[in-house]
Scaffold this motif. Structure first.
Motif, PDB file in Angstrom:
ATOM      1  N   ALA A  69      -1.962  -7.324  -1.801  1.00  0.00           N
ATOM      2  CA  ALA A  69      -0.745  -6.518  -1.721  1.00  0.00           C
ATOM      3  C   ALA A  69       0.166  -6.808  -2.912  1.00  0.00           C
TER       4      ALA A  69
ATOM      5  N   TYR B   1      -1.293  -5.235  -6.144  1.00  0.00           N
ATOM      6  CA  TYR B   1      -1.093  -3.787  -6.189  1.00  0.00           C
ATOM      7  C   TYR B   1       0.368  -3.386  -6.007  1.00  0.00           C
TER       8      TYR B   1
ATOM      9  N   VAL C  84       2.573  -3.707  -3.690  1.00  0.00           N
ATOM     10  CA  VAL C  84       2.956  -3.094  -2.411  1.00  0.00           C
ATOM     11  C   VAL C  84       4.384  -3.553  -2.109  1.00  0.00           C
TER      12      VAL C  84
ATOM     13  N   ARG D 193       6.760  -2.762   3.240  1.00  0.00           N
ATOM     14  CA  ARG D 193       5.451  -2.345   3.758  1.00  0.00           C
ATOM     15  C   ARG D 193       4.593  -3.565   4.107  1.00  0.00           C
TER      16      ARG D 193
END
Length: 183
Positions: free
Chosen positions: A86, A89, A91, A95
Motif C-alpha cells: 500500500a 503504491y 495508497v 484507505r
C-alpha cells in the motif's frame, strides 16, 4: 457496552500500531481485567454512591479489557507485506485504515461483542444488585431480603431469557452479514 467498544477500539488500535503504547498500556489492561468486580463496586460506592452511573461504569470497566485486547491483536496481525505494498503504491492513509486495518480488526471486534453480550448482562445485574436503584438486580436483592425464593428464581429466569434473546439477536444479525464490512 457501547462506551467500551468505542474506547476499547481506540486504545486497542493505538496499542496494536505502537509497540511503546502496547508496552505502556498492556500492564494497565491486565490490571483492570484482574480487579474483582466487588472491588470496583466498593470503589464506585465510595465515589458516586448508589445509582445508574455506577452500574454503567462497572459494565464499562468489565468489558474494556476484552475489547482493547481483541482490537490490539487484530491490528497486530495485519499483513505487513500488504501495508508495504500500500505504501509503495501510495495508497491514501484513509484507505489503508478503512480497508486494511478495519478489515483486519473487524472479526476481532465482532468476537469482542459476542463475548461481551453475556458478560455485560451478568455484570449489570450484579452491579444493580449491589449499587442500583432499579433493575433486575434490585428486584433480586429485594426478593432475597424478603426471602421470596419464587421471585428470585423468576427474576433469574427473566435474566437468562433476556440474555439468550440478546445473544440470539446478535447471532441472527451475524448470520445475515449485518456486521460485514463493505467498501
Amino acid at each position: 457496552m457501547g462506551i467500551s467498544l468505542v474506547i476499547g477500539t481506540m486504545l486497542g488500535f493505538l496499542m496494536g500500531l505502537s509497540e511503546r503504547t502496547y508496552v505502556f498500556l498492556q500492564p494497565l489492561n491486565m490490571v483492570i481485567r484482574s480487579v474483582p468486580i466487588v472491588s470496583w463496586l466498593s470503589t464506585v460506592i465510595l465515589a458516586w454512591g448508589i445509582g445508574w452511573r455506577g452500574v454503567v461504569f462497572i459494565v464499562f470497566v468489565s468489558l474494556l479489557p476484552v475489547v482493547t485486547f481483541n482490537v490490539c491483536e487484530g491490528v497486530r496481525v495485519v499483513d505487513k507485506k500488504l501495508l508495504e505494498m500500500a505504501r509503495i503504491y501510495s495508497v491514501p492513509v484513509r484507505r489503508i485504515l478503512k480497508e486494511i486495518y478495519l478489515g483486519s480488526i473487524w472479526p476481532f471486534l465482532v468476537s469482542s461483542i459476542k463475548l461481551s453480550i453475556g458478560t455485560m448482562w451478568k455484570v449489570a445485574i450484579v452491579a444493580e444488585y449491589l449499587i442500583g436503584e432499579t433493575g433486575l438486580g434490585v428486584r433480586i436483592m429485594q426478593a432475597k431480603f424478603y426471602v421470596n425464593t419464587v421471585e428470585v428464581f423468576a427474576c433469574t429466569i427473566v435474566a437468562v431469557i433476556f440474555g439468550l434473546i440478546l445473544e440470539g439477536l446478535f447471532s441472527i444479525l451475524w448470520e445475515r452479514d449485518f456486521f460485514e464490512v463493505h467498501s
